[in-house]
Design a protein around this motif. Structure first.
Motif, PDB file in Angstrom:
ATOM      1  N   GLU A   1       0.831  -1.178  -0.113  1.00 41.40           N
ATOM      2  CA  GLU A   1       0.040   0.080  -0.010  1.00 41.40           C
ATOM      3  C   GLU A   1       0.785   1.291   0.066  1.00 41.40           C
ATOM      4  O   GLU A   1       0.429   2.233  -0.593  1.00 41.40           O
ATOM      5  CB  GLU A   1      -0.891   0.066   1.351  1.00 41.40           C
ATOM      6  CG  GLU A   1      -2.094  -0.939   1.405  1.00 41.40           C
ATOM      7  CD  GLU A   1      -2.643  -0.823   2.423  1.00 41.40           C
ATOM      8  OE1 GLU A   1      -2.344   0.126   3.466  1.00 41.40           O
ATOM      9  OE2 GLU A   1      -3.874  -1.617   2.562  1.00 41.40           O
TER      10      GLU A   1
ATOM     11  N   HIS B   1       3.415   5.274   7.029  1.00 41.23           N
ATOM     12  CA  HIS B   1       1.906   4.763   6.318  1.00 41.23           C
ATOM     13  C   HIS B   1       0.912   4.441   6.919  1.00 41.23           C
ATOM     14  O   HIS B   1      -0.292   4.891   6.647  1.00 41.23           O
ATOM     15  CB  HIS B   1       2.478   3.396   5.486  1.00 41.23           C
ATOM     16  CG  HIS B   1       1.106   2.849   4.802  1.00 41.23           C
ATOM     17  ND1 HIS B   1       0.682   3.653   3.825  1.00 41.23           N
ATOM     18  CD2 HIS B   1       0.388   1.647   4.996  1.00 41.23           C
ATOM     19  CE1 HIS B   1      -0.360   2.799   3.348  1.00 41.23           C
ATOM     20  NE2 HIS B   1      -0.614   1.734   4.114  1.00 41.23           N
TER      21      HIS B   1
ATOM     22  N   ARG C   1      -2.599   6.128   6.824  1.00 47.13           N
ATOM     23  CA  ARG C   1      -3.340   5.268   5.879  1.00 47.13           C
ATOM     24  C   ARG C   1      -5.025   5.450   5.746  1.00 47.13           C
ATOM     25  O   ARG C   1      -5.350   5.704   4.541  1.00 47.13           O
ATOM     26  CB  ARG C   1      -3.428   3.854   6.797  1.00 47.13           C
ATOM     27  CG  ARG C   1      -3.868   2.771   5.874  1.00 47.13           C
ATOM     28  CD  ARG C   1      -3.728   1.567   6.685  1.00 47.13           C
ATOM     29  NE  ARG C   1      -4.192   0.484   5.648  1.00 47.13           N
ATOM     30  CZ  ARG C   1      -4.532  -0.873   6.068  1.00 47.13           C
ATOM     31  NH1 ARG C   1      -4.855  -0.899   7.534  1.00 47.13           N
ATOM     32  NH2 ARG C   1      -4.902  -1.631   5.191  1.00 47.13           N
TER      33      ARG C   1
ATOM     34  N   SER D   1      -6.179   8.698   6.243  1.00 47.23           N
ATOM     35  CA  SER D   1      -6.203  10.119   6.249  1.00 47.23           C
ATOM     36  C   SER D   1      -6.861  10.488   4.778  1.00 47.23           C
ATOM     37  O   SER D   1      -6.599   9.876   3.743  1.00 47.23           O
ATOM     38  CB  SER D   1      -4.986  10.892   6.562  1.00 47.23           C
ATOM     39  OG  SER D   1      -4.007  10.439   5.750  1.00 47.23           O
ATOM     40  N   ASN D   2      -6.928  11.683   4.736  1.00 50.34           N
ATOM     41  CA  ASN D   2      -7.375  12.357   3.362  1.00 50.34           C
ATOM     42  C   ASN D   2      -6.132  12.384   2.680  1.00 50.34           C
ATOM     43  O   ASN D   2      -5.062  12.692   2.965  1.00 50.34           O
ATOM     44  CB  ASN D   2      -8.055  13.793   3.678  1.00 50.34           C
ATOM     45  CG  ASN D   2      -8.430  14.573   2.354  1.00 50.34           C
ATOM     46  OD1 ASN D   2      -8.016  13.881   1.375  1.00 50.34           O
ATOM     47  ND2 ASN D   2      -9.322  15.487   2.307  1.00 50.34           N
ATOM     48  N   LYS D   3      -6.074  12.450   1.273  1.00 50.45           N
ATOM     49  CA  LYS D   3      -5.100  12.371   0.427  1.00 50.45           C
ATOM     50  C   LYS D   3      -4.298  13.707   0.466  1.00 50.45           C
ATOM     51  O   LYS D   3      -3.221  13.658   0.191  1.00 50.45           O
ATOM     52  CB  LYS D   3      -5.371  11.938  -1.085  1.00 50.45           C
ATOM     53  CG  LYS D   3      -5.680  10.438  -1.241  1.00 50.45           C
ATOM     54  CD  LYS D   3      -5.991  10.271  -2.641  1.00 50.45           C
ATOM     55  CE  LYS D   3      -5.982   8.583  -2.819  1.00 50.45           C
ATOM     56  NZ  LYS D   3      -5.114   8.106  -3.871  1.00 50.45           N
ATOM     57  N   ASP D   4      -5.061  14.750   0.648  1.00 50.82           N
ATOM     58  CA  ASP D   4      -4.358  16.130   0.566  1.00 50.82           C
ATOM     59  C   ASP D   4      -4.089  16.355   1.976  1.00 50.82           C
ATOM     60  O   ASP D   4      -3.175  17.480   2.032  1.00 50.82           O
ATOM     61  CB  ASP D   4      -5.523  17.334   0.064  1.00 50.82           C
ATOM     62  CG  ASP D   4      -6.018  16.990  -1.347  1.00 50.82           C
ATOM     63  OD1 ASP D   4      -5.215  16.487  -1.996  1.00 50.82           O
ATOM     64  OD2 ASP D   4      -7.237  17.024  -1.322  1.00 50.82           O
ATOM     65  N   GLU D   5      -4.153  15.688   2.867  1.00 50.43           N
ATOM     66  CA  GLU D   5      -3.521  16.020   4.302  1.00 50.43           C
ATOM     67  C   GLU D   5      -1.986  15.792   4.249  1.00 50.43           C
ATOM     68  O   GLU D   5      -1.440  14.911   3.744  1.00 50.43           O
ATOM     69  CB  GLU D   5      -4.106  14.937   5.319  1.00 50.43           C
ATOM     70  CG  GLU D   5      -3.985  15.366   6.724  1.00 50.43           C
ATOM     71  CD  GLU D   5      -4.583  14.431   7.781  1.00 50.43           C
ATOM     72  OE1 GLU D   5      -4.122  14.244   8.849  1.00 50.43           O
ATOM     73  OE2 GLU D   5      -5.775  14.132   7.509  1.00 50.43           O
TER      74      GLU D   5
END
Length: 88
Positions: free
Chosen positions: A35, A53, A57, A59-63
């Motif tokens: 992943e 990771h 894992r 969290s928001n992709k933009d965080e």
């Protein structure tokens, strides 16, 4: 690996592993490594990869990655002045 890092890794791994209890430890570590985009041998996998990771894992992709957010500057000019020691 230091004791506090072992504890941190176990603390982060435990709730995620409980979601997939049918996996053994090596399967879970392999899944997390995949992943995270890790492509090397599992014996070369560092605890940092797993810890970051697991922290990111769900969290928001933009965080922003924990640890980097505290050093982030919204303004390029401020970042340059801080890097040069002109402002603190």
């Amino acid at each position: 690996m230091k004791c506090h890092r072992v504890n941190e890794l176990i603390e982060l791994l435990h709730p995620e592993w409980q979601k997939e209890p049918e996996l053994n430890l090596m399967e879970m570590i392999g899944k997390l490594a995949a992943e995270a985009g890790y492509e090397g041998k599992l014996e070369d996998l560092t605890d940092d990869v797993l810890i970051y990771h697991l922290k990111m894992r769900n969290s928001n992709k933009d965080e922003m990655i924990p640890g980097l957010a505290k050093d982030c500057e919204d303004d390029f000019k401020t970042a340059i002045l801080r890097a040069r020691g002109i402002i603190s």
